[in-house]
Design a protein around this motif. Structure first.
Motif, PDB file in Angstrom:
ATOM      1  N   ALA A  37       0.835  -1.208   0.000  1.00 43.33           N
ATOM      2  CA  ALA A  37       0.000   0.000   0.000  1.00 43.33           C
ATOM      3  C   ALA A  37       0.866   1.253   0.000  1.00 43.33           C
ATOM      4  CB  ALA A  37      -0.932  -0.008   1.202  1.00 43.33           C
ATOM      5  N   LEU A  38       1.936   1.254   0.761  1.00 42.34           N
ATOM      6  CA  LEU A  38       2.837   2.407   0.787  1.00 42.34           C
ATOM      7  C   LEU A  38       3.474   2.610  -0.587  1.00 42.34           C
ATOM      8  CD1 LEU A  38       4.570   1.888   4.258  1.00 42.34           C
ATOM      9  CD2 LEU A  38       2.725   3.480   3.687  1.00 42.34           C
ATOM     10  N   GLN A  39       3.891   1.509  -1.234  1.00 41.76           N
ATOM     11  CA  GLN A  39       4.496   1.608  -2.566  1.00 41.76           C
ATOM     12  C   GLN A  39       3.480   2.076  -3.600  1.00 41.76           C
ATOM     13  OE1 GLN A  39       6.355  -2.130  -3.577  1.00 41.76           O
ATOM     14  NE2 GLN A  39       7.414  -2.268  -1.611  1.00 41.76           N
ATOM     15  N   THR A  40       2.268   1.530  -3.535  1.00 41.19           N
ATOM     16  CA  THR A  40       1.223   1.906  -4.496  1.00 41.19           C
ATOM     17  C   THR A  40       0.829   3.364  -4.324  1.00 41.19           C
ATOM     18  OG1 THR A  40       0.383  -0.366  -4.573  1.00 41.19           O
ATOM     19  CG2 THR A  40      -1.118   1.381  -5.288  1.00 41.19           C
ATOM     20  N   ALA A  41       0.693   3.800  -3.086  1.00 35.56           N
ATOM     21  CA  ALA A  41       0.334   5.199  -2.832  1.00 35.56           C
ATOM     22  C   ALA A  41       1.402   6.139  -3.378  1.00 35.56           C
ATOM     23  CB  ALA A  41       0.139   5.422  -1.334  1.00 35.56           C
ATOM     24  N   ALA A  42       2.670   5.784  -3.161  1.00 37.13           N
ATOM     25  CA  ALA A  42       3.758   6.627  -3.663  1.00 37.13           C
ATOM     26  C   ALA A  42       3.759   6.655  -5.188  1.00 37.13           C
ATOM     27  CB  ALA A  42       5.096   6.115  -3.139  1.00 37.13           C
ATOM     28  N   ALA A  43       3.513   5.508  -5.817  1.00 42.19           N
ATOM     29  CA  ALA A  43       3.515   5.436  -7.278  1.00 42.19           C
ATOM     30  C   ALA A  43       2.393   6.269  -7.889  1.00 42.19           C
ATOM     31  CB  ALA A  43       3.391   3.988  -7.729  1.00 42.19           C
ATOM     32  N   HIS A  44       1.282   6.373  -7.177  1.00 43.92           N
ATOM     33  CA  HIS A  44       0.130   7.132  -7.684  1.00 43.92           C
ATOM     34  C   HIS A  44       0.090   8.555  -7.111  1.00 43.92           C
ATOM     35  CE1 HIS A  44      -1.994   3.855  -9.847  1.00 43.92           C
ATOM     36  NE2 HIS A  44      -1.353   3.091  -8.983  1.00 43.92           N
ATOM     37  N   ASP A  45       1.126   8.892  -6.354  1.00 44.34           N
ATOM     38  CA  ASP A  45       1.260  10.241  -5.795  1.00 44.34           C
ATOM     39  C   ASP A  45       0.058  10.641  -4.938  1.00 44.34           C
ATOM     40  OD1 ASP A  45       2.686  12.553  -5.341  1.00 44.34           O
ATOM     41  OD2 ASP A  45       1.820  13.625  -7.040  1.00 44.34           O
ATOM     42  N   VAL A  46      -0.370   9.686  -4.084  1.00 43.23           N
ATOM     43  CA  VAL A  46      -1.439   9.967  -3.119  1.00 43.23           C
ATOM     44  C   VAL A  46      -0.997   9.457  -1.758  1.00 43.23           C
ATOM     45  CG1 VAL A  46      -3.259   9.832  -4.859  1.00 43.23           C
ATOM     46  CG2 VAL A  46      -2.634   7.779  -3.551  1.00 43.23           C
ATOM     47  N   GLY A  47      -1.664   9.893  -0.729  1.00 40.62           N
ATOM     48  CA  GLY A  47      -1.386   9.369   0.598  1.00 40.62           C
ATOM     49  C   GLY A  47      -2.020   8.007   0.768  1.00 40.62           C
ATOM     50  N   PRO A  48      -1.435   7.130   1.601  1.00 44.82           N
ATOM     51  CA  PRO A  48      -2.033   5.801   1.794  1.00 44.82           C
ATOM     52  C   PRO A  48      -3.450   5.861   2.354  1.00 44.82           C
ATOM     53  CG  PRO A  48      -0.264   6.198   3.375  1.00 44.82           C
ATOM     54  CD  PRO A  48      -0.199   7.294   2.374  1.00 44.82           C
ATOM     55  N   ASP A  49      -3.763   6.940   3.078  1.00 47.48           N
ATOM     56  CA  ASP A  49      -5.108   7.085   3.611  1.00 47.48           C
ATOM     57  C   ASP A  49      -6.138   7.376   2.518  1.00 47.48           C
ATOM     58  OD1 ASP A  49      -3.753   9.505   3.280  1.00 47.48           O
ATOM     59  OD2 ASP A  49      -5.136  10.562   4.588  1.00 47.48           O
ATOM     60  N   GLN A  50      -5.672   7.668   1.298  1.00 48.03           N
ATOM     61  CA  GLN A  50      -6.571   7.943   0.177  1.00 48.03           C
ATOM     62  C   GLN A  50      -6.763   6.724  -0.735  1.00 48.03           C
ATOM     63  OE1 GLN A  50      -4.064  11.498  -0.986  1.00 48.03           O
ATOM     64  NE2 GLN A  50      -6.090  12.390  -1.329  1.00 48.03           N
ATOM     65  N   LEU A  51      -6.024   5.669  -0.483  1.00 45.47           N
ATOM     66  CA  LEU A  51      -6.061   4.517  -1.383  1.00 45.47           C
ATOM     67  C   LEU A  51      -7.442   3.878  -1.472  1.00 45.47           C
ATOM     68  CD1 LEU A  51      -2.767   2.456  -0.937  1.00 45.47           C
ATOM     69  CD2 LEU A  51      -3.528   3.741  -2.936  1.00 45.47           C
ATOM     70  N   LEU A  52      -8.196   3.922  -0.377  1.00 47.21           N
ATOM     71  CA  LEU A  52      -9.488   3.237  -0.352  1.00 47.21           C
ATOM     72  C   LEU A  52     -10.400   3.744  -1.472  1.00 47.21           C
ATOM     73  CD1 LEU A  52     -10.949   1.052   1.266  1.00 47.21           C
ATOM     74  CD2 LEU A  52     -11.989   2.869   2.627  1.00 47.21           C
ATOM     75  N   MET A  53     -10.340   5.035  -1.762  1.00 42.55           N
ATOM     76  CA  MET A  53     -11.225   5.579  -2.803  1.00 42.55           C
ATOM     77  C   MET A  53     -10.784   5.145  -4.204  1.00 42.55           C
ATOM     78  SD  MET A  53     -10.241   9.649  -3.114  1.00 42.55           S
ATOM     79  CE  MET A  53     -10.310   9.946  -1.350  1.00 42.55           C
ATOM     80  N   PHE A  54      -9.512   4.737  -4.346  1.00 42.96           N
ATOM     81  CA  PHE A  54      -9.028   4.287  -5.646  1.00 42.96           C
ATOM     82  C   PHE A  54      -9.116   2.769  -5.803  1.00 42.96           C
ATOM     83  CE2 PHE A  54      -6.772   8.301  -4.876  1.00 42.96           C
ATOM     84  CZ  PHE A  54      -7.048   8.980  -6.054  1.00 42.96           C
ATOM     85  N   ALA A  55      -9.194   2.044  -4.684  1.00 38.60           N
ATOM     86  CA  ALA A  55      -9.191   0.576  -4.724  1.00 38.60           C
ATOM     87  C   ALA A  55     -10.593   0.050  -4.954  1.00 38.60           C
ATOM     88  CB  ALA A  55      -8.603   0.014  -3.431  1.00 38.60           C
TER      89      ALA A  55
END
Length: 376
Positions: A37-55
């Motif tokens: 999740a940390l790697q994916t968030a960095a790759a998409h230039d978002v915070g990990p707390d924002q990943l839920l809306m993209f997943a």
């Protein structure tokens, strides 16, 4: 990372990922998910707390996160008796009925092993479909290319006659086998992609929630020909529930709705326990004694039988993991301890487990093994 140390954004993300594939996430999977999740968030230039809306369902982000929690344990000619039993089932059938679906194919070693055995037995041609939720696994299976030095169970004779070297230490399954194995992406929570005479789905159900098991078993039933055969892992033979019959063929059990093996006219329900010798506790004690005496091969054989008889008890995979670790197979040991962690999660505190071990003792024991703080 302990549960209490997890960042606030991780549990809801873990729930989303787990629900998408029906998994019960053990601590090692949650740790892998956190790192991904940390790697994916960095790759998409978002915070990990924002990943839920993209997943979201079908998104590339969710696919990346799912890859982190998949187990993907496989090797060549694993539980070969089961694969030979499939050959026996398909042999009397006309060519048009020789069809196999292999869901959860991982990187393809097992489905290619089955294809090789079918060809060697003259049960050929046979059409095989391999599926997996992992895009990387699908690509690896389709290519059929493997690094030889990292392959388990692959005999040099098979290497010589069933493929060709395409680079230093790189081997590819021969074209005839690869042509017989179609490969596509598929989630077992979705309706089956095909109806087949045999389905080989081994060591997938043990990682799923109870609700997901029901969904997947229903989908497997829909994907099976009326007189077809379902092959599960040894620890899963009791999971499909009522309505299935079991037969012993080639030293293993096959399941079916009808008559899975024509040569044997006496189908029977899957028993609550296979009663053909000592019970799981007896075998566990014998296995532990053999382990203490350093008779590792004998210990592994006894403990595998114990695990087969008590598929929902975590003690058997724990002790079996210790035994295989002492043989030098650390990856298989880690996989078995992963399975034990899943089984423990579904049990209430205070449960007395195989061998008379209390739940709390087993929980501490497993945590020490998985953290590497005690020797196996």
């Amino acid at each position: 990372m302990r549960v209490e140390d997890a960042p606030a954004w991780l549990p809801p993300l873990a729930d989303r990922v787990a629900a998408s594939v029906g998994f019960r996430l053990a601590p090692p999977q949650t740790r892998r998910l956190h790192r991904q999740a940390l790697q994916t968030a960095a790759a998409h230039d978002v915070g990990p707390d924002q990943l839920l809306m993209f997943a979201t369902s079908g998104s590339a982000v969710l696919s990346e996160l799912v890859e982190a929690v998949l187990v993907g344990e496989t090797y060549w000619f694993r539980d070969e008796q089961q694969l030979r039993a499939v050959c026996q089932v398909l042999a009397p059938l006309p060519q048009t009925h020789r069809t196999v679906w292999a869901p959860g194919c991982s990187t393809g070693q097992e489905v290619h092993s089955l294809a090789i055995l079918l060809r060697d037995a003259g049960v050929w041609p046979t059409r095989l479909l391999a599926t997996d939720v992992s895009d990387a696994a699908v690509a690896a299976t389709r290519d059929g290319v493997y690094q030889l030095s990292r392959q388990r169970g692959l005999d040099p004779a098979v290497v010589a006659r069933c493929g060709q070297m395409v680079g230093e230490d790189i081997w590819q399954v021969d074209e005839e086998i690869r042509a017989a194995v179609s490969v596509r992406s598929h989630n077992l929570l979705d309706p089956p992609p095909v109806r087949s005479q045999a389905i080989v789905c081994r060591n997938v159900l043990i990682y799923l929630t109870a609700d997901a098991v029901q969904t997947v078993v229903a989908n497997l039933a829909d994907g099976l020909a009326p007189d077809g055969t379902l092959v599960l892992g040894h620890a899963e033979v009791q999971l499909p529930g009522p309505g299935w019959t079991a037969r012993r063929v080639e030293g293993t059990y096959l399941l079916g709705r009808g008559d899975p093996v024509r040569q044997d006219p006496s189908p029977r329900r899957v028993p609550a326990a296979i009663d053909d010798g000592p019970d799981a506790d007896d075998l566990l004690r014998e296995g532990e004694a053999a382990l203490d005496a350093g008779r590792l091969r004998h210990a592994v054989a006894l403990l595998r039988r114990a695990r087969f008889l008590a598929p929902h008890d975590p003690v058997c995979p724990i002790v079996l993991g210790i035994a295989v670790a002492r043989t030098g197979d650390d990856r298989e040991a880690a996989r078995l301890w992963d399975v034990a962690a899943h089984l423990l999660e579904g049990l209430p505190a205070g449960t007395v487990l195989a061998g008379g071990h209390p739940y709390e003792e087993v929980q501490r024991w497993l945590a020490q093994l998985m953290s590497g703080s005690t020797g196996a």
